[in-house]
Design an enzyme around this catalytic site. Structure first.
Site, PDB file in Angstrom:
ATOM      1  N   GLU A   8       0.856  -1.201   0.000  1.00 41.92           N
ATOM      2  CA  GLU A   8       0.000   0.000   0.000  1.00 41.92           C
ATOM      3  C   GLU A   8       0.879   1.233   0.000  1.00 41.92           C
ATOM      4  O   GLU A   8       0.832   2.062   0.902  1.00 41.92           O
ATOM      5  CB  GLU A   8      -0.944  -0.028   1.214  1.00 41.92           C
ATOM      6  N   HIS A  10       2.236   4.627  -1.746  1.00 42.88           N
ATOM      7  CA  HIS A  10       1.524   5.597  -2.586  1.00 42.88           C
ATOM      8  C   HIS A  10       2.444   6.521  -3.377  1.00 42.88           C
ATOM      9  O   HIS A  10       3.574   6.775  -2.997  1.00 42.88           O
ATOM     10  CB  HIS A  10       0.582   6.417  -1.728  1.00 42.88           C
ATOM     11  N   HIS A 161      -9.203   0.859  -0.935  1.00 42.16           N
ATOM     12  CA  HIS A 161      -8.480   1.763  -0.034  1.00 42.16           C
ATOM     13  C   HIS A 161      -9.471   2.727   0.626  1.00 42.16           C
ATOM     14  O   HIS A 161     -10.452   3.124   0.005  1.00 42.16           O
ATOM     15  CB  HIS A 161      -7.430   2.541  -0.836  1.00 42.16           C
ATOM     16  N   ASP A 279       2.206   1.678   3.864  1.00 39.19           N
ATOM     17  CA  ASP A 279       1.431   2.907   3.633  1.00 39.19           C
ATOM     18  C   ASP A 279       2.334   4.130   3.519  1.00 39.19           C
ATOM     19  O   ASP A 279       2.019   5.191   4.048  1.00 39.19           O
ATOM     20  CB  ASP A 279       0.369   3.104   4.730  1.00 39.19           C
TER      21      ASP A 279
END
Ligand code: MN
Length: 316
Positions: A8, A10, A161, A279
């Site tokens: 995850e 980004h 998400h 993340d």
């Protein structure tokens, strides 16, 4: 350090910055700048952070709602495609470190089906990430049949998400600290996934695969509750709700670095259903990495969660 694949992680592409900006209006400008720098970097900043945390591969996905917040379907489809092309170029520069999740405009279900196929087949992406509802449209909507048919046929994982709910939950009025990542997103995103289960989506597409972050957005903890209430309310599904969650949903640890929920997810869903995520850049990548390295679990389970499950499920 155990080798890790992180799911995850980004980035931002030039065409999607304006959708992202409203998500950081409440953070100090210096921190927003810190995030922006890391989201738009595919070089030293990102690679160093990965290296320090033992992440050997990051599966990259766009940050913010992206085209999920776009009102014009034609613009949404075009911008999603541009974002995917942009990401493909960055992955090509460092194929040993980066993989990608497709950004998909579900405003046009046929277009969404074609784009996930293009991303899987031509751009070699690992699946898709959808940032929650699309202007109030959830993924169980019957209009999305073409998208799910194609995703299932391709074996593509669809990662849901978190995003802000369409209307801020009234129960959180006056307690801003519980909004968004603290609690609001978990309820919103867990509910989104439960809509897929309770609408019978997985009866229609039994091989469809969905991923959730945050140890499964509390779903693993509540499996027996879903089954007992589904019975009480006469829900008509081929299997018990918990069975779809076990069969069709996989989860990542993103942002939840504690042993108890990890063990709950592993026990509830199976040791082959839980994967690592950091993340980046919203969470402390070092904290995520240290958690995975140090949490008190058997070494073979650590290797499965950190690396093997993602390698197998996403064919990396
Ligand atoms: Mn995230």
């Amino acid at each position: 350090m155990v080798q890790k694949i992180a799911l995850e992680e980004h980035f931002l592409s030039p065409g999607l910055v304006d959708y992202w900006k409203p998500t950081v209006t409440e953070v100090p400008p210096a921190f927003a700048e810190h995030l922006y720098k890391r989201l738009t970097d595919f070089g030293d900043l990102r690679l160093e952070a990965m290296d320090k945390a033992g992440i050997v591969r990051s599966v990259l996905s766009i940050s913010g709602p992206g085209v999920q917040a776009e009102r014009d379907p034609v613009v949404a489809t075009k911008k999603a495609r541009e974002a995917n092309d942009f990401l493909a170029v960055e992955i090509q520069k460092r194929p040993d470190s980066y993989s990608g999740f497709a950004h998909i405009a579900v405003q046009d279900a046929q277009g969404a089906a074609d784009e996930i196929e293009r991303c899987m087949r031509d751009l070699k992406f690992a699946g898709a990430m959808i940032n929650g509802h699309t202007n109030g449209l959830y993924l169980d909507d019957p209009s999305l049949a073409p998208f799910w048919e194609r995703a299932e046929a391709l074996g593509a994982i669809v990662y849901i998400h978190p995003t802000d709910p369409l209307v801020p939950a009234p129960v959180l009025n006056g307690v801003p600290a519980l909004r968004r990542a603290t609690w609001e997103w978990g309820f919103e995103t867990g509910s989104h996934a439960l809509r897929l289960v309770f609408s019978g989506l997985f009866d229609r597409y039994p091989k469809a695969k969905v991923a959730l972050g945050h140890m499964g957005e509390t779903l693993p903890y509540l499996l027996s509750r879903f089954d007992s209430r589904a019975k009480l309310y006469g829900v008509k599904l081929a299997k018990e709700p918990s069975q779809y969650i076990k069969d069709n949903i996989v989860v990542t640890v993103s942002g939840v670095y504690a042993r108890e929920p990890l063990m709950c997810a592993v026990d509830a869903l199976g040791r082959d259903r839980v994967m690592f995520a950091a993340d980046y850049p919203f969470e402390d990548v070092m904290e995520a990495g240290h958690f995975m390295d140090d949490v008190s679990i058997p070494e073979d389970l650590r290797a499965d969660v950190a690396y093997n499950n993602a390698a197998r499920l996403l064919k990396l």
